[in-house]
Structure formats: structure tokens, C-alpha cells
Design a protein around this motif. Structure first.
Motif, PDB file in Angstrom:
ATOM      1  N   ASP A  85      20.690  53.261  20.319  1.00 38.86           N
ATOM      2  CA  ASP A  85      19.244  53.111  20.469  1.00 38.86           C
ATOM      3  C   ASP A  85      18.648  52.317  19.309  1.00 38.86           C
ATOM      4  O   ASP A  85      17.578  52.639  18.797  1.00 38.86           O
ATOM      5  CB  ASP A  85      18.554  54.475  20.615  1.00 38.86           C
ATOM      6  CG  ASP A  85      18.806  55.099  21.983  1.00 38.86           C
ATOM      7  OD1 ASP A  85      19.529  54.498  22.793  1.00 38.86           O
ATOM      8  OD2 ASP A  85      18.274  56.195  22.246  1.00 38.86           O
ATOM      9  N   ASP A  89      14.716  48.910  24.355  1.00 37.77           N
ATOM     10  CA  ASP A  89      15.096  48.576  25.725  1.00 37.77           C
ATOM     11  C   ASP A  89      15.811  47.236  25.730  1.00 37.77           C
ATOM     12  O   ASP A  89      15.905  46.565  24.708  1.00 37.77           O
ATOM     13  CB  ASP A  89      13.890  48.594  26.676  1.00 37.77           C
ATOM     14  CG  ASP A  89      12.811  47.582  26.302  1.00 37.77           C
ATOM     15  OD1 ASP A  89      13.148  46.540  25.702  1.00 37.77           O
ATOM     16  OD2 ASP A  89      11.629  47.823  26.597  1.00 37.77           O
ATOM     17  N   HIS A 120      19.429  53.744  25.429  1.00 38.42           N
ATOM     18  CA  HIS A 120      18.402  52.717  25.562  1.00 38.42           C
ATOM     19  C   HIS A 120      18.982  51.310  25.476  1.00 38.42           C
ATOM     20  O   HIS A 120      18.354  50.366  25.953  1.00 38.42           O
ATOM     21  CB  HIS A 120      17.336  52.889  24.470  1.00 38.42           C
ATOM     22  CG  HIS A 120      16.347  53.966  24.752  1.00 38.42           C
ATOM     23  ND1 HIS A 120      15.069  53.717  25.186  1.00 38.42           N
ATOM     24  CD2 HIS A 120      16.452  55.316  24.672  1.00 38.42           C
ATOM     25  CE1 HIS A 120      14.414  54.862  25.351  1.00 38.42           C
ATOM     26  NE2 HIS A 120      15.242  55.851  25.039  1.00 38.42           N
TER      27      HIS A 120
END
Length: 233
Positions: A85, A89, A120
Motif C-alpha cells: 500500500d 490506488d 491497494h
């Protein structure tokens, strides 16, 4: 080997037989291996929210990157592990400002970066130079993004963004923390806009078969607290 460039006494902790150091900024250092581990930067989280119409101040990436720059200046690691992460995104690399992209590129020079896949950012990104892996094992430790269920001795993970809560002198204190029982560890999130999951939440407590501790982040040191002394939210 790592050597801190300031005079703040380090907070040592044993982890599956390895001697680690907890940095109060939220990073895990392994001096013997010249290694620094961080988790959950969530770069470009604010811009991701803005795409969906929820406007947030667009400074989280610069602030998070400044934290990482400070950590690398302090420890001068040969190896940096980012435990997933890193990007909020898959479109983060398209939204990131050129000046921030350059800062990130400069930061990656002269050392090895290993970017662990997160939920993510499950695939490699051209923005992140270096190596990419689902997980990596070094000595007695295995570094991954999401903790495995059940016993996992030597695991170092992120994903859960642990925080600890205390009440002192009638005032509630809630801060990011490391969570560990000496066999495995969950790192706090480094990202500026990341929320936190209480260290007493079943998703955290269920990882440990017995007593475990929160190491709460302070301005210049971490504070070791038995989780039984922490409060729920």
C-alpha cells in the motif's frame, strides 16, 4: 550496518531472535542488516478521494514523503522495504506531481528498494524503482503486507494500521503504534492520511496467541505498553 545520525537513544526490541529498533516516526530498523522497513504510505490518497468528489487538502503525499526522507537521512539504510500500500490506488502514478516524482526518484538512488505488493497496489508501478515482491524472507523474518491468520513466527507486516489509546490525567491519547509479542510484529502506517485500527480490535489481537504489547509512537521515542493497559475505542 545502520547507525542513527542523531543522539536519541534507540528503542530496541527482540523479534524472532533478531534485534530490531523501533523508530518513533513509525519505521522498523534492523541495524545488523542495514535494513529499514516502513508500511502503508498510501501516496496520493487525497487525490484519490478528490476523484470521487470528496475534496481533501492535497498535501498528504509531500508530507509522507518528507517523513520517509527524514528516516532515510537518519538511518542511511542499504535496503528499504516498503510493506505494501505504498500507492493508494493504481492510478496514483498518473496523478502524482512532477516535483514529487523527482523527490521520490532521488530518494531511491544509492540504495536498494523492495516494494511489497499490497491490497491497494497489487501490481508493480513504473513510479517505484527497485525490486517488487509479494513477500521477502531475510534471516528469521518474513516481510509481507497483510498478516497471515494463525501463528506466523518471524512475520513483519502492515495493513492493519494499529493505534493504541490511553487516558492520562483525564485526557484521551490515541497514537499509532507497533504491535508485537516478540514473535511477530505489525507496523504502524507511515502515511499522513491513514486511519488506524485499535490495537485491541480482534483483527489485531487474533494474530497473537498470548500477551502482546503496543509500542506507542512519541515525539522522540516509543512507549512500551501492555495491551491490557490500553483502552478500546
Amino acid at each position: 550496518m545502520l547507525a542513527r545520525s542523531d543522539s536519541v537513544p534507540p528503542s530496541f526490541v527482540g523479534l524472532a531472535g533478531a534485534e530490531m529498533v523501533l523508530d518513533p516516526a513509525g519505521a522498523l530498523a534492523w541495524p545488523e542488516r542495514g535494513l529499514l522497513a516502513v508500511a502503508d504510505l498510501h501516496l496520493e490518497k487525497a487525490s484519490a478521494f478528490a476523484r470521487r468528489g470528496q475534496m481533501l487538502p492535497p498535501y498528504d503525499t509531500a508530507d509522507t514523503l518528507a517523513r520517509l526522507e527524514s528516516l532515510i537521512a537518519r538511518w542511511a539504510p542499504a535496503l528499504v522495504l516498503a510493506l505494501g500500500d505504498t500507492l493508494h490506488d493504481r492510478w496514483a502514478q498518473e496523478r502524482i506531481a512532477p516535483r514529487i516524482r523527482e523527490r521520490l526518484s532521488v530518494l531511491q538512488r544509492g540504495r536498494t528498494f523492495v516494494w511489497i505488493a499490497g491490497n491497494h497496489d497489487p501490481e508493480p508501478s513504473a513510479l517505484l524503482e527497485g525490486e517488487w515482491a509479494r513477500e521477502i524472507r531475510i534471516g528469521p523474518l518474513t516481510f509481507r503486507h497483510e498478516p497471515l491468520p494463525g501463528a506466523a513466527a518471524g512475520e513483519v507486516a502492515g495493513h492493519l494500521h494499529p493505534v493504541a489509546r490511553l487516558v492520562q490525567r483525564g485526557r484521551s491519547i490515541r497514537r499509532r503504534c507497533f504491535a508485537t509479542d516478540g514473535a511477530r510484529m505489525v507496523l504502524p502506517a507511515l502515511g499522513s492520511l491513514t486511519g488506524g485500527l485499535n490495537v485491541r480490535h480482534p483483527a489485531v489481537s487474533g494474530l497473537f496467541g498470548g500477551p502482546y504489547e503496543a509500542h506507542m509512537l512519541g515525539a522522540a521515542r516509543t512507549y512500551r505498553i501492555a495491551v491490557d493497559a490500553c483502552l478500546g475505542d
